[in-house]
Structures are given as structure tokens and as C-alpha cells.
Scaffold this active site. Sequence first.
Site, PDB file in Angstrom:
ATOM      1  N   GLY A  12      35.910  27.630  55.962  1.00 27.01           N
ATOM      2  CA  GLY A  12      36.714  28.824  56.225  1.00 27.01           C
ATOM      3  C   GLY A  12      36.113  29.653  57.340  1.00 27.01           C
ATOM      4  N   ASP A  13      36.923  30.574  57.871  1.00 27.19           N
ATOM      5  CA  ASP A  13      36.452  31.520  58.882  1.00 27.19           C
ATOM      6  C   ASP A  13      36.013  30.846  60.181  1.00 27.19           C
ATOM      7  OD1 ASP A  13      36.792  33.508  56.919  1.00 27.19           O
ATOM      8  OD2 ASP A  13      34.855  32.933  56.062  1.00 27.19           O
ATOM      9  N   LYS A  16      40.471  30.228  62.889  1.00 29.53           N
ATOM     10  CA  LYS A  16      41.808  29.621  62.867  1.00 29.53           C
ATOM     11  C   LYS A  16      42.854  30.600  63.365  1.00 29.53           C
ATOM     12  CE  LYS A  16      41.572  28.666  58.504  1.00 29.53           C
ATOM     13  NZ  LYS A  16      40.133  28.842  58.283  1.00 29.53           N
ATOM     14  N   GLY A  17      42.665  31.894  63.006  1.00 30.16           N
ATOM     15  CA  GLY A  17      43.625  32.902  63.430  1.00 30.16           C
ATOM     16  C   GLY A  17      43.716  32.948  64.938  1.00 30.16           C
ATOM     17  N   GLY A  40      41.970  35.893  55.718  1.00 29.52           N
ATOM     18  CA  GLY A  40      41.856  36.964  56.710  1.00 29.52           C
ATOM     19  C   GLY A  40      41.838  36.352  58.095  1.00 29.52           C
ATOM     20  N   HIS A  41      42.983  36.286  58.747  1.00 30.94           N
ATOM     21  CA  HIS A  41      43.044  35.692  60.088  1.00 30.94           C
ATOM     22  C   HIS A  41      42.972  36.794  61.138  1.00 30.94           C
ATOM     23  CE1 HIS A  41      44.900  31.613  58.726  1.00 30.94           C
ATOM     24  NE2 HIS A  41      43.665  31.804  58.330  1.00 30.94           N
ATOM     25  N   THR A  42      41.859  36.803  61.854  1.00 28.43           N
ATOM     26  CA  THR A  42      41.626  37.866  62.829  1.00 28.43           C
ATOM     27  C   THR A  42      42.181  37.460  64.193  1.00 28.43           C
ATOM     28  OG1 THR A  42      39.594  38.350  61.628  1.00 28.43           O
ATOM     29  CG2 THR A  42      39.820  39.334  63.812  1.00 28.43           C
ATOM     30  N   GLN A 221      42.156  29.007  54.704  1.00 23.59           N
ATOM     31  CA  GLN A 221      40.989  28.417  54.068  1.00 23.59           C
ATOM     32  C   GLN A 221      40.625  27.136  54.844  1.00 23.59           C
ATOM     33  OE1 GLN A 221      43.558  29.720  51.800  1.00 23.59           O
ATOM     34  NE2 GLN A 221      42.295  31.501  52.136  1.00 23.59           N
ATOM     35  N   THR A 236      38.808  26.817  46.691  1.00 25.10           N
ATOM     36  CA  THR A 236      39.979  27.642  46.409  1.00 25.10           C
ATOM     37  C   THR A 236      40.959  26.781  45.609  1.00 25.10           C
ATOM     38  OG1 THR A 236      41.544  29.203  47.381  1.00 25.10           O
ATOM     39  CG2 THR A 236      41.195  27.128  48.582  1.00 25.10           C
ATOM     40  N   LYS A 328      33.386  29.963  69.011  1.00 30.09           N
ATOM     41  CA  LYS A 328      32.158  30.770  69.024  1.00 30.09           C
ATOM     42  C   LYS A 328      30.968  30.084  69.681  1.00 30.09           C
ATOM     43  CE  LYS A 328      32.081  34.114  65.760  1.00 30.09           C
ATOM     44  NZ  LYS A 328      32.111  34.856  64.486  1.00 30.09           N
ATOM     45  N   GLY A 420      34.706  33.581  73.032  1.00 30.48           N
ATOM     46  CA  GLY A 420      34.721  35.033  72.833  1.00 30.48           C
ATOM     47  C   GLY A 420      35.912  35.368  71.970  1.00 30.48           C
TER      48      GLY A 420
END
Length: 446
Positions: A12-13, A16-17, A40-42, A221, A236, A328, A420
Site C-alpha cells: 500500500g501507499d 497509486k493516487g 488514502g489516495h493523495t 490497497q 485487508t 519516489k 516528486g
Amino acid sequence: MTVRVVVGAQFGDEAKGKITDYLAANARYVVRSAGGPNTGHTVHTPEGTVILHQLSCGVLRPHTVGVSGPGMVLQPMKLEDEMHDLEKRGLLRGEVVISDRAHAILPIHEIEDAWEDDLRGKKDPHASLGTTRRGVGPAYADRAGRWGIRMSDLTRPAILRDRLELLYATKTHIPGLPPREELTGQLAEVGSRLAPLIRPTEPIVWDAIARGDNVLLEGAQSALLDVDFGTYPYVTSSHPTSAGALVGSGIPPTEVDEVIGVSKAYTTRVGAGPFPTEDTGEAGEYLRRVGGERGATTGRERRCGWLDLSLLRYVARLNGLTSLAISKVDVLGGLDEVPVCVQYVMPDGSTVRDLLPSQADDLARAQPVYERLPGWPEFHERLKERIRREGARALPTELRRYLGRIASETGVAVEYVGYGPGRDETVRLDIGPNRPSAQGLPAWSG
Ligand code: IMP
Ligand code: MG
């Protein structure tokens, strides 16, 4: 026309967003098919940062339809809040459609989620899963048990009343539930407000595919949190795999063109469960600080460690990945060397390269074998500017080697790289097996 599936390739994290938002620029429909408010898709838009929980990234762009699909579990009050917040900020630009088959998460599920995880922790501190306490597990359990309440039930007061009465009868052991009459009234009100958005979504997407529109399936997820194929029971309650994306949207497998796995250049995990490449020392702290690794939904600190190629190979096979998006990479900039896990040695001396043991405990005791690859320079603004101008050829050579190594080890081409948080900080490239090496990039090699 392309049907693309975006799946999380770690715990996760993975951003993906961000990648979904990037790909949504060319999509007409963006469909979420699993999970709910645990997500939480940022997305960093020019007007500010948005964290999406129950809506798909499709709602952020005009001319795009954001579908919250049949495989989701939706908390209706929070869904309304999320829409209102976006509306207030002028960011709700696409159309919102909500599946009539999606299940509702009720406040009683949220209470049950916390009660259950506390119960696990009381029996054994290691047994607690560290769920997001958003009611996701209990809502999926009621779906499978056929006690669940679906979004279409919210628009039929008589049916809602009967279904809720039945559901309450199964929860008498859970303390602190809200009075049933009160909840029934509240849900009927939300249901009548949401009713215009609650529709059968499968035919909408089938027709879109038949017309030749681009359809994007936005995974939530991640594969390693899959209820069957993840690190059970530290998972999950849905199927965040490519197969799950199809079940959860009603799209047949024969329509899928691409499956894009999203992975960070390192690894993070939030919540409990095995994490072989976790670094609990200085390096982990460094990644947490530089990477800003804090949960978008719960604000919890994420556990951090190095890239795990053994798990990535497993995820590639499980999901049939056709390409990878690596996010990242800027966070690792400036390190002399970057360790990557190439395989594990198990307690019995055997090696594992591309499997996930069914026992979480076996994975927890696996010894990662690392190789140290040369690091790349820091991502200063000047370098970012050059990448924006010249594309992937401006990526540092050592980074291209790192990406090449990921491609050769997994057998999957690296097609997108995030350097970024910004919307324009994704670059397209083509490093990998059977791909022409685009834009003068070196062919993949170790
Ligand atoms: P649940 O999905 O709330 O039941 O939580 C089960 C496990 O999955 C916990 O370890 C959570 O931290 C993890 N999890 C659920 N959703 C996400 C997510 O969107 N990102 C990262 N971890 C998640
Ligand atoms: Mg997240």
C-alpha cells in the site's frame, strides 16, 4: 481504446493516487473496484493537495467519470462529506457515479472493527492487525455472510428497515451500538440525497468499452494485502489484485489490455504484519523523514525499508503485470549505495525468490539477501527541470541502471517513474525486457 488496471505492488501507499491521476488525463472512466474509506489516495493538483478515500481520481478532471464500483464498501455519510469538501474547493470536476451493488459501511461496522482489533490484541498483542478502524473488514464479512446492506438499499426505506433489523440481530454482542431507529432514519436521509448518483455501473463501463473509450481501473490497497494472496491474517478484506479489480467492477478479463504495478523505489508498510526488508534503525528513520512516510488516512507513521525484489517478482506473476511504475526515486537521491533484496534464505536453509509463504510467520523469519547498487545524485530543482524538458534521458545513469535492474529481475518493463509529488513529476520511459529502448536509454542490464 485501452482498458488499464493499476495495482499496488507492495503493502500500500505506493503513490497509486498520483499515477492514476496521471493516467486519468487520457481516460474517460476511472473505476475503483475494492476497498473504501481505508484508502488514502493523495493527488497534488495545481490548486492544492487532495486525499481521496472513497471517490476515484476520475472525479478531479472535467470530462472524466469517477466510478465507485460494485466491489467497494462505502461509508455513505463520509462519502457525502468527501464530495462536499471537494465541491467547496472547486475540485469536483468530473461526474460521480456510485454502484448500487457496493456495500454500505455503517457506524456499527466502524465500532465493530475497533472492538475486533482490540479483542485480537487482548488475546495476544501480536495478533492485533492494526486495521484502519474504518469498518472495512466487518462490512466485507457481512457481505460474504449475506447480512450486508447495499447502496441501493439506502434508497428503499422499507427494505432498509428490514435489512437493518436483521443486521442488528447479529450484533448483540457488540457494545455501544447506536439505537437502530435513529440509524435507520439517518441512512434513509443520506440515501435519498445520494440516490441520483447510485446506479448500475457495469453497463456504463461495458458501453464505454464498446464505444472505444479509455477505461482506467484504480486499484486501492495492494497485492500483498490481498485477503487470499497477501500476508494473511495481516491483510485487508478485499482483493486488491488485478483479478480483484475485474470482479469488483464487472469487467471481463478478456477486455484488459494493460496491468500496471506501482511500487516505491523502497518499501513501506503501515499496520502489523511481516516485512522482511524493514529497517528499524537509522536507515528506516531516514526514509521515513525524507519520504514523508506517514499514513494519508490514519496519520500513523509508516514502517520503512528497502526494495524487495523477491516480493515484487511474486506480485508480477500474481497480477500479470505488463509494466511497472516506480515512484519516489527522488527520496533515495544522494545515497552512496542503495540495498535491494534479491532473495531470502529461509530458516530451513532453502532460498525463496518469487513466492510468498502462506504462513506470515515464515515470511517474518526469512533472512533477506541484499545487493548494494550504486546510488544516484540528489534531485535538485535543476535536475527536475531538465527531466521536465528532456524527458527520461535526463534521469541519472545510476538511477537508470537501478530501474534496469528492477526490470530484468522481475521480467517487467519500467514504464513510468515518479520523481516528486507534483502532477508533472512523472516521466514516461521504456526500460525492460522485449521493449525497444526508447529515447536513447540504455537497454536493461544488471
Ligand atoms: P483494514 O483494511 O482497515 O481492515 O486494515 C487491514 C490492514 O491493511 C492494516 O494493516 C492496514 O494498515 C492496511 N491497509 C488498509 N488500507 C490501506 C491503505 O490504503 N494503505 C496502506 N495500508 C492499508
Ligand atoms: Mg495510501
